[in-house]
Design a protein around this motif. Structure first.
Motif, short mmCIF file in Angstrom:
data_model
loop_
_atom_site.label_atom_id
_atom_site.label_comp_id
_atom_site.label_asym_id
_atom_site.label_seq_id
_atom_site.Cartn_x
_atom_site.Cartn_y
_atom_site.Cartn_z
N MET A 74 13.84 -105.52 -27.70
CA MET A 74 13.10 -106.63 -27.95
C MET A 74 12.45 -106.45 -29.66
N LYS A 75 12.19 -107.76 -29.92
CA LYS A 75 11.69 -107.87 -31.32
C LYS A 75 10.56 -109.05 -31.31
N LYS A 76 9.46 -108.56 -32.00
CA LYS A 76 8.58 -109.53 -32.04
C LYS A 76 8.09 -109.72 -33.41
N TYR A 77 7.93 -111.39 -33.88
CA TYR A 77 7.64 -111.75 -35.15
C TYR A 77 6.59 -112.27 -35.20
N ILE A 78 5.31 -112.06 -36.44
CA ILE A 78 4.21 -112.73 -36.20
C ILE A 78 4.51 -113.56 -37.45
N ILE A 79 4.54 -115.08 -37.44
CA ILE A 79 4.70 -115.87 -38.62
C ILE A 79 3.74 -115.80 -39.59
N ASN A 80 3.98 -115.35 -40.91
CA ASN A 80 3.04 -115.70 -41.95
C ASN A 80 3.30 -116.84 -42.81
N SER A 81 2.64 -116.95 -43.74
CA SER A 81 2.61 -118.31 -44.87
C SER A 81 3.96 -118.39 -45.22
N GLU B 288 9.16 -114.04 -29.97
CA GLU B 288 9.51 -112.98 -29.20
C GLU B 288 11.15 -113.10 -28.84
N LEU B 289 11.99 -112.00 -29.18
CA LEU B 289 13.48 -112.11 -29.01
C LEU B 289 13.52 -110.94 -28.19
N TYR B 290 13.84 -111.38 -26.59
CA TYR B 290 14.31 -110.31 -25.80
C TYR B 290 15.82 -110.18 -25.56
N LEU B 291 16.25 -109.29 -26.74
CA LEU B 291 17.65 -109.15 -27.01
C LEU B 291 17.60 -107.54 -27.40
N PRO B 292 19.33 -107.16 -27.20
CA PRO B 292 19.19 -106.00 -27.64
C PRO B 292 18.98 -105.56 -28.90
N ASP B 293 18.51 -104.04 -29.13
CA ASP B 293 17.69 -103.62 -30.40
C ASP B 293 18.83 -103.57 -31.52
N GLU B 294 20.16 -103.50 -30.98
CA GLU B 294 21.21 -103.19 -32.01
C GLU B 294 21.16 -104.34 -33.06
N PHE B 295 20.66 -105.72 -32.60
CA PHE B 295 20.53 -106.72 -33.47
C PHE B 295 19.47 -106.52 -34.41
N PHE B 296 18.76 -105.75 -34.76
CA PHE B 296 17.58 -105.91 -35.45
C PHE B 296 17.70 -104.43 -36.01
N GLU B 297 17.28 -104.66 -37.53
CA GLU B 297 17.26 -103.60 -38.43
C GLU B 297 15.99 -102.89 -38.36
N GLU B 298 16.00 -101.64 -38.14
CA GLU B 298 14.64 -100.52 -37.89
C GLU B 298 14.17 -99.96 -39.21
N ASP B 299 15.15 -99.70 -40.11
CA ASP B 299 14.85 -98.95 -41.15
C ASP B 299 14.06 -99.85 -42.20
N ASP B 300 12.76 -99.58 -42.56
CA ASP B 300 12.06 -100.19 -43.33
C ASP B 300 11.81 -99.14 -44.69
N SER B 301 12.57 -98.16 -44.92
CA SER B 301 12.23 -97.28 -45.98
C SER B 301 12.98 -98.09 -47.17
N GLY B 302 12.33 -97.46 -48.24
CA GLY B 302 12.85 -98.44 -49.52
C GLY B 302 14.24 -97.99 -49.94
N GLU B 303 14.90 -96.91 -49.26
CA GLU B 303 16.09 -96.50 -49.86
C GLU B 303 17.18 -97.52 -49.35
N ARG B 304 17.15 -98.54 -48.45
CA ARG B 304 18.00 -99.48 -48.30
C ARG B 304 17.87 -100.85 -48.97
N TYR B 305 16.99 -100.73 -49.83
CA TYR B 305 16.90 -101.98 -50.55
C TYR B 305 17.73 -101.87 -51.94
#
Length: 320
Positions: free
Chosen positions: A1-8, A60-77
């Motif tokens: 599951m993934k939740k997004y809070i919509i910003n500006s 809210e997306l009640y879907l498998p976690d494999e669809f969402f990137e979890e790595d927020d470290s700077g190395e992936r940018y």
């Protein structure tokens, strides 16, 4: 599951467009199915793909976690692999005007070049603490216009989604005036002129052909120029595009017998070598915001004009 809070920066987008940016690993078929089966909910209610998001909404997306990137470290940018040095002409909380040098690509090309202007710009803002990818769901600071690798000059970047939307619309409606400096081989027949012709683009060879005759395959081009200085062999000219076509300045000036110095595609390599020039003498050196409609949060820019401090070839032909 993934939740997004919509910003500006997310607000105003359709649900499907937002999800495609925020969760690029999620197949469209899975997204459409998720909306249809209520596994994708907006504010805990069913939504449609065309529903517009508002700031503060919870998706809210009640879907498998494999669809969402979890790595927020700077190395992936990817942009961190590019230098962060850029030449800033003007900057505020909404926009950034940069002086792109000849030879630098604006976006990643077919060769997978990492050192691009957009990556440098994002690295620059990241280092300043003005861009935090981990805090953004769908927006990245973006370029609003582009220049060829071998053309230098002013490139506009938007720091937020609203500025990007406004600038894209202003550019589309031709409410920004851009002027170029170039060195022409020879002297144009008139000191100043507004020329109309027709241009055909060959996508396979990435070349264009200019003609005086209209066909069902070519497009109208209008190019305005004025000669600023000349020594009889070379001319320094200011050019304004009243239409924006591929290679328009290079091909149109070559068509009247005055190709750009340094242009190996539409000019003379022999002449270019004689002057020791390896890149085209063309620079987008002046930008003016000329809004004819409301500029929204960018209205304060209306009427302002910006010029690059110095174009590398301005005095070159006088020295020769």
């Amino acid at each position: 599951m993934k939740k997004y809070i919509i910003n500006s920066n997310d607000a105003g987008q359709r649900v499907d467009k937002f999800i495609q940016k925020a969760a690029p690993k999620l197949p469209q078929s899975a997204m459409y199915k998720g909306i249809r089966t209520k596994n994708i909910k907006l504010n805990r209610k069913r939504c449609e793909i065309s529903t517009r998001l508002s700031e503060g909404d919870v998706l809210e997306l009640y879907l498998p976690d494999e669809f969402f990137e979890e790595d927020d470290s700077g190395e992936r940018y990817e942009f961190l692999k590019a230098p962060k040095n850029i030449s800033v002409i003007y900057e505020d909380e909404n926009i950034l005007l940069m002086d792109k040098k000849n030879g630098l690509v604006v976006h990643e090309d077919n060769e997978g070049t990492v050192d691009t202007l957009v990556n440098r710009m994002q690295h620059y803002l990241y280092a300043k603490g003005e861009y935090a990818p981990a805090d953004e769901n769908s927006f990245t600071p973006s370029l609003c216009n582009r220049l060829d690798r071998n053309t230098g000059g002013i490139v506009i970047a938007a720091k937020n989604a609203e500025s990007l939307r406004i600038l894209n619309q202003k550019i589309k409606d031709r409410e920004l005036e851009k002027k170029y400096l170039c060195i022409l081989v020879g002297v144009p027949p008139k000191k100043s002129d507004t020329m109309t012709a027709f241009l055909f683009k060959d996508s396979k060879s990435n070349t264009v052909t200019v003609s005086d005759k209209k066909t069902d395959r070519n497009k109208t081009i209008i190019t305005k120029y004025r000669v600023l200085k000349t020594d009889g062999k070379l001319s320094l000219a200011e050019v304004e595009l009243l239409t924006g076509r591929t290679h328009q300045i290079r091909a149109h000036m070559a068509y009247i017998g005055c190709p750009l110095l340094g242009d190996g595609k539409y000019g003379s390599n022999k002449v270019n070598r004689s002057y020791g020039i390896k890149t085209q003498a063309l620079y987008s050196y002046k930008l003016k915001f000329s809004f004819s409609t409301d500029g929204g949060i960018l209205e304060y820019l209306n009427g302002r004009e910006y010029t690059v401090p110095k174009v590398w070839f301005e005095d070159m032909f006088i020295e020769k």
